[in-house]
Design an enzyme around this catalytic site. Structure first.
Site, PDB file in Angstrom:
ATOM      1  N   MET A   1       6.970  -7.064  -0.090  1.00 21.40           N
ATOM      2  CA  MET A   1       5.810  -7.860  -0.472  1.00 21.40           C
ATOM      3  C   MET A   1       6.104  -8.732  -1.689  1.00 21.40           C
ATOM      4  SD  MET A   1       2.421  -5.443  -0.013  1.00 21.40           S
ATOM      5  CE  MET A   1       3.076  -3.796  -0.170  1.00 21.40           C
TER       6      MET A   1
ATOM      7  N   SER B   1       1.173  -8.616  -7.631  1.00 24.26           N
ATOM      8  CA  SER B   1      -0.026  -7.980  -7.099  1.00 24.26           C
ATOM      9  C   SER B   1      -0.935  -8.963  -6.363  1.00 24.26           C
ATOM     10  CB  SER B   1      -0.812  -7.312  -8.237  1.00 24.26           C
ATOM     11  OG  SER B   1      -0.073  -6.253  -8.805  1.00 24.26           O
TER      12      SER B   1
ATOM     13  N   GLU C   1      -1.258   4.263   0.436  1.00 24.74           N
ATOM     14  CA  GLU C   1      -0.186   4.049  -0.542  1.00 24.74           C
ATOM     15  C   GLU C   1      -0.655   4.436  -1.939  1.00 24.74           C
ATOM     16  OE1 GLU C   1       2.681   0.437  -2.270  1.00 24.74           O
ATOM     17  OE2 GLU C   1       1.501   0.144  -0.435  1.00 24.74           O
TER      18      GLU C   1
ATOM     19  N   GLU D   1      -4.557  -2.946 -14.059  1.00 22.37           N
ATOM     20  CA  GLU D   1      -5.518  -4.027 -14.244  1.00 22.37           C
ATOM     21  C   GLU D   1      -6.109  -4.485 -12.917  1.00 22.37           C
ATOM     22  OE1 GLU D   1      -3.056  -3.409 -17.624  1.00 22.37           O
ATOM     23  OE2 GLU D   1      -2.448  -3.876 -15.566  1.00 22.37           O
TER      24      GLU D   1
END
Length: 381
Positions: free
Chosen positions: A127, A134, A243, A368
């Site tokens: 990814m 993120s 996950e 965050e």
């Protein structure tokens, strides 16, 4: 507090896993740490133990049982024995990658699952990119349809199992929409135009291979598309719940193990004529850690029960992930302090665990990002 989520089958599995890890992992962990990678035989050994078979139908070589408690037991025993870094790649395969492959078509499951379950096939998910972490909407690696193939161009980084992997689930952009333009393509290790970079030198998890991946006009059969084109974001979102639960369960197990090691240390380390555990400050810090770990463990156990029932949502998983990984970091840092000079020696188990724990607050979504997800769910404005 007594845990109530396990039955006799789980207890038998825990004993068997502990004995197997003591035999096939513990004697070799230090060598694998120095090498920066585990041997492929570790995956086949774990495959023989059935580690990759949970959630996979018997027709593909699996156990035909979907129960995340077995996954959690493996993590807890790996931490208890101080070999969690060596099992990080196998946890990626069992807890994360298998969910994607299990949701493929009948033909894809028949083609890929038997090798994954046996451990002969090692998997990874790609990814993260140099310019996108993120925030999945920032993914730039492109895949263009060309007849019966997709042509991939781009780069990924920080990919766990990146060196060992035979099959890599690559998140690619097949459309312009930030989310609906993402798809998942499975890339075989021998694909022309697919190259691996170096095994990255990390702060911790040294036995886990982590690599850069490069795609230059890499041609992948259209039959390797997981799900429909443009469904990648939805698949990622669905699988991130497990996950993040996996990371959270590992965080609590890591914190609990560090506390056990530190209890042993403060009982035996003397200062000013008495064990340092007799000092009020030490007792208070130990009491705080024991309480927080106990509370967190009860929440994670409940999350596992909800996940097994198909009821755990992304918000509760996010709560579990950020809270437990921050707890793990606080516990490890305190335990290092209580070990004094020993806690600064790289060969000491508490120091290795401290270094390994730092990434927990980053991967699978940073703290965050987890807080933002939870806050947005509250519809505050």
């Amino acid at each position: 507090m007594r845990r109530v989520i396990f039955d006799r089958d789980h207890d038998d599995y825990r004993r068997a896993i502990r004995e197997s890890l003591e035999r096939i992992v513990v004697p070799h962990r230090a060598d694998w740490e120095r090498a920066g990678i585990v041997p492929r035989t570790l995956f086949t050994d774990l495959g023989e133990l059935g580690v990759f078979g949970f959630g996979v139908p018997e027709e593909y070589g699996g156990a035909g049982v979907t129960d995340f408690r077995f996954n959690m037991i493996l993590m807890e025993e790996a931490h208890r024995l101080g070999v969690a870094d060596a099992l990080a790649g196998s946890a990626l395969q069992s807890d994360i990658c298998l969910s994607y492959f299990s949701s493929g078509s009948d033909e894809q499951r028949a083609r890929w699952l038997p090798g994954i379950v046996s451990g002969e096939t090692i998997t990874a998910v790609a990814m993260t990119e140099p310019g996108a972490g993120s925030d999945l909407s920032g993914i730039a690696t492109k895949a263009v349809r060309d007849g019966g193939h997709y042509v991939i161009d781009g780069a990924k980084t920080f990919i766990s199992n990146g060196i060992n992997a035979d099959l890599v689930i690559v998140v690619v952009r097949t459309g312009e929409h930030p989310h609906r333009g993402l798809s998942l393509l499975v890339v075989d290790r021998d694909t022309a135009g697919f190259e691996r970079g170096r095994n990255l030198d990390k702060v911790g998890l040294h036995a886990q291979d982590t690599a850069e991946l490069f795609f230059s006009a890499a041609r992948v059969p259209a039959g390797n598309l997981l799900g429909a084109e443009g469904s990648g974001f939805a698949q990622l979102t669905a699988n991130l719940t497990q996950e993040r639960l996996s990371v959270a369960a590992g965080a609590v197990a890591g914190a609990a193990t560090a506390l056990d090691w530190t209890v042993e240390h403060v009982r035996n380390r003397a200062a000013f004529g008495a064990p340092i555990g007799a000092l009020q400050h030490t007792r208070f810090r130990m009491a705080e850690m024991a309480t927080e770990i106990d509370v967190a463990r009860q929440y994670i156990d409940r999350c596992v029960v909800e996940h097994n029932a198909g009821r755990l949502d992304s918000v509760d998983a996010a709560k579990a992930k950020w809270w437990t990984t921050e707890l793990q970091w606080r516990v490890l840092d305190t335990c290092v302090q209580l070990h004094g000079g020993l806690g600064y020696m790289t060969e000491h188990r508490i120091t290795r665990a401290w270094a390994d724990a730092r990434v927990q607050r980053i991967y699978a979504g940073t703290t965050e990002i987890m807080k933002d997800l939870i806050g947005r769910s509250m519809k505050l404005g």
